[in-house]
Design a protein around this motif. Structure first.
Motif, short mmCIF file in Angstrom:
data_model
loop_
_atom_site.label_atom_id
_atom_site.label_comp_id
_atom_site.label_asym_id
_atom_site.label_seq_id
_atom_site.Cartn_x
_atom_site.Cartn_y
_atom_site.Cartn_z
N SER A 78 64.15 -25.70 -68.33
CA SER A 78 63.06 -25.45 -67.38
C SER A 78 62.41 -26.75 -66.96
O SER A 78 62.09 -26.94 -65.78
CB SER A 78 62.02 -24.52 -68.01
OG SER A 78 62.56 -23.24 -68.27
N ILE A 79 62.21 -27.64 -67.91
CA ILE A 79 61.62 -28.95 -67.60
C ILE A 79 62.52 -29.71 -66.64
O ILE A 79 62.06 -30.32 -65.67
CB ILE A 79 61.41 -29.77 -68.89
CG1 ILE A 79 60.40 -29.07 -69.81
CG2 ILE A 79 60.94 -31.18 -68.57
CD1 ILE A 79 60.25 -29.71 -71.17
N VAL A 80 63.83 -29.66 -66.91
CA VAL A 80 64.80 -30.34 -66.05
C VAL A 80 64.77 -29.77 -64.64
O VAL A 80 64.74 -30.52 -63.64
CB VAL A 80 66.22 -30.21 -66.64
CG1 VAL A 80 67.26 -30.78 -65.66
CG2 VAL A 80 66.32 -30.91 -67.98
N LEU A 81 64.72 -28.43 -64.51
CA LEU A 81 64.71 -27.80 -63.19
C LEU A 81 63.44 -28.13 -62.42
O LEU A 81 63.48 -28.37 -61.21
CB LEU A 81 64.85 -26.29 -63.33
CG LEU A 81 66.19 -25.78 -63.89
CD1 LEU A 81 66.23 -24.26 -63.81
CD2 LEU A 81 67.37 -26.38 -63.15
N ILE A 82 62.31 -28.12 -63.11
CA ILE A 82 61.03 -28.46 -62.46
C ILE A 82 61.10 -29.89 -61.91
O ILE A 82 60.69 -30.16 -60.77
CB ILE A 82 59.86 -28.32 -63.45
CG1 ILE A 82 59.66 -26.85 -63.84
CG2 ILE A 82 58.58 -28.88 -62.85
CD1 ILE A 82 58.73 -26.65 -65.01
N ALA A 83 61.63 -30.79 -62.71
CA ALA A 83 61.73 -32.19 -62.30
C ALA A 83 62.67 -32.35 -61.10
O ALA A 83 62.35 -33.06 -60.13
CB ALA A 83 62.23 -33.05 -63.47
N ILE A 84 63.82 -31.66 -61.14
CA ILE A 84 64.78 -31.75 -60.04
C ILE A 84 64.15 -31.22 -58.74
O ILE A 84 64.25 -31.85 -57.68
CB ILE A 84 66.05 -30.95 -60.36
CG1 ILE A 84 66.84 -31.64 -61.48
CG2 ILE A 84 66.94 -30.81 -59.11
CD1 ILE A 84 68.04 -30.85 -61.97
N GLY A 85 63.50 -30.08 -58.83
CA GLY A 85 62.87 -29.49 -57.65
C GLY A 85 61.80 -30.38 -57.05
O GLY A 85 61.73 -30.58 -55.83
N ALA A 86 60.94 -30.92 -57.91
CA ALA A 86 59.85 -31.77 -57.44
C ALA A 86 60.37 -33.06 -56.81
O ALA A 86 59.90 -33.48 -55.74
CB ALA A 86 58.90 -32.09 -58.60
N VAL A 87 61.34 -33.69 -57.47
CA VAL A 87 61.91 -34.94 -56.95
C VAL A 87 62.59 -34.70 -55.60
O VAL A 87 62.46 -35.51 -54.68
CB VAL A 87 62.91 -35.54 -57.96
CG1 VAL A 87 63.71 -36.68 -57.32
CG2 VAL A 87 62.18 -36.05 -59.20
N TYR A 88 63.29 -33.57 -55.49
CA TYR A 88 63.99 -33.28 -54.23
C TYR A 88 63.00 -33.11 -53.08
O TYR A 88 63.20 -33.68 -51.99
CB TYR A 88 64.83 -32.01 -54.38
CG TYR A 88 65.63 -31.67 -53.13
CD1 TYR A 88 66.88 -32.24 -52.94
CD2 TYR A 88 65.11 -30.83 -52.14
CE1 TYR A 88 67.61 -31.97 -51.79
CE2 TYR A 88 65.84 -30.56 -50.99
CZ TYR A 88 67.09 -31.12 -50.82
OH TYR A 88 67.80 -30.86 -49.68
N ILE A 89 61.97 -32.32 -53.29
CA ILE A 89 60.99 -32.09 -52.23
C ILE A 89 60.31 -33.39 -51.82
O ILE A 89 60.14 -33.68 -50.63
CB ILE A 89 59.94 -31.05 -52.67
CG1 ILE A 89 60.58 -29.66 -52.74
CG2 ILE A 89 58.75 -31.02 -51.71
CD1 ILE A 89 59.66 -28.58 -53.26
N LEU A 90 59.94 -34.21 -52.79
CA LEU A 90 59.30 -35.49 -52.48
C LEU A 90 60.25 -36.43 -51.75
O LEU A 90 59.86 -37.13 -50.82
CB LEU A 90 58.80 -36.14 -53.77
CG LEU A 90 57.62 -35.45 -54.46
CD1 LEU A 90 57.31 -36.11 -55.80
CD2 LEU A 90 56.38 -35.47 -53.57
N ALA A 91 61.53 -36.43 -52.17
CA ALA A 91 62.52 -37.30 -51.53
C ALA A 91 62.75 -36.89 -50.08
O ALA A 91 62.85 -37.73 -49.19
CB ALA A 91 63.83 -37.26 -52.31
N MET A 92 62.84 -35.57 -49.83
CA MET A 92 63.05 -35.08 -48.46
C MET A 92 61.85 -35.41 -47.58
O MET A 92 62.00 -35.73 -46.40
CB MET A 92 63.30 -33.57 -48.49
CG MET A 92 64.64 -33.16 -49.05
SD MET A 92 66.07 -33.80 -48.12
CE MET A 92 66.55 -35.20 -49.15
N ARG A 93 60.67 -35.32 -48.15
CA ARG A 93 59.47 -35.64 -47.37
C ARG A 93 59.44 -37.12 -47.00
O ARG A 93 59.06 -37.49 -45.88
CB ARG A 93 58.23 -35.28 -48.18
CG ARG A 93 56.92 -35.60 -47.48
CD ARG A 93 55.72 -35.17 -48.29
NE ARG A 93 55.69 -33.72 -48.48
CZ ARG A 93 54.74 -33.08 -49.16
NH1 ARG A 93 53.76 -33.78 -49.74
NH2 ARG A 93 54.77 -31.78 -49.28
#
Length: 282
Positions: free
Chosen positions: A245-260
């Motif tokens: 869960s920690i890994v998925l939260i980190a992946i999701g957050a990093v992806y959204i920030l990177a796309m922005r």
């Protein structure tokens, strides 16, 4: 005690039973696919996109769910290798199924040249809906529950659920009230579903909706795993699913920030899954 078998001895064949768990999971899959088809059509794509995806995703998700479970219960299965393929006896894990589904999305995306992030975005709301429904299978099986509830004032549903008899892996729970974690997660998933349906109309980049799914589901699963008393352990005190869960939260957050930050335009797709593709061919 709850009978977890809906139909005994189907067609008069001894031992050919249909479990409530299987029926509930099937209902979750059907509802999830229906919502994904709706989402695909809203975006201008045909139902064939989801049909082709599910042809790949169903077998890969089942295999992934079983491999995940067996891998983290290898101490037992290494001594009983004949049980590895015995899926009908129980033992699957949702994170393994999600991994299998992502593999299917990768294959279809590469094969049909459909944008991967967009495919995952289309599927995300249906996936979380299917999970919300599927969790009720745990109620029928009397599994995936939380800590024992000893306070009589808290011995009521939906806070708690009555377990008549269930082995947790370390102890036998008999005629006790326990935290109804299956219900907590089901309601959490419905909340995430509402969030995704709203966000899907605002997300600017392919993959953002799925990334939000990873964050929303990951937060809820991390919380739930912290109060469950029967779960796969990565090491003592750290459930496998809580770590993931920690890994998925980190992946999701990093992806959204990177796309922005990149602000890269979405890929144009005018292939066979577009609703007006056949009209253009005609």
């Amino acid at each position: 005690m709850i009978d977890n078998i809906a139909i005994h001895n189907l067609f008069g064949i001894e031992g050919l039973n249909i479990a409530w768990y299987g029926i509930i999971i099937a209902c979750g899959i059907v509802a999830g696919v229906a919502l994904a088809i709706f989402e695909a059509k809203r975006r201008g794509y045909t139902a064939e996109l989801l049909i082709d995806f599910m042809i790949l995703a169903l077998p890969l998700s089942i295999v992934g769910a079983r491999i995940y479970y067996v891998a983290f219960e290898w101490e037992y299965f290494s001594q009983h290798p004949e049980q590895i393929v015995a899926v009908w006896q129980g033992g699957i894990a949702i994170y393994g199924a999600i991994i299998g589904g992502i593999v299917a999305a990768l294959i279809l995306s590469k094969w049909k040249k459909f944008p991967l992030g967009r495919l995952l975005d289309v599927c995300a709301p249906g996936l979380i809906l299917g999970q919300a429904i599927g969790r009720w299978g745990n109620f029928v099986n009397q599994e995936a529950f939380g800590n024992v509830v000893t306070d009589p004032n808290l011995q009521f549903f939906p806070y708690a659920v009555y377990i008549q008899e269930r082995w947790t892996g370390t102890e036998m729970i008999v005629n006790q009230w326990v935290q109804a974690t299956f219900f907590y997660e089901s309601m959490w998933d419905l909340g995430v579903l509402a969030l995704l349906l709203i966000y899907a109309r605002r997300a600017k980049h392919d993959g953002n909706v799925f990334a939000m799914y990873l964050i929303g589901y990951g937060i809820g699963r991390f919380w739930i795993e912290g109060i469950r008393i029967s779960t796969l352990q990565l090491w003592p005190g750290m459930p496998v699913s809580q770590f993931l869960s920690i890994v998925l939260i980190a992946i999701g957050a990093v992806y959204i920030l990177a796309m922005r930050k990149r602000n890269k335009p979405n890929v144009l797709y005018e292939g066979q899954y577009c609703q007006d593709f056949k009209k253009k061919e005609a």
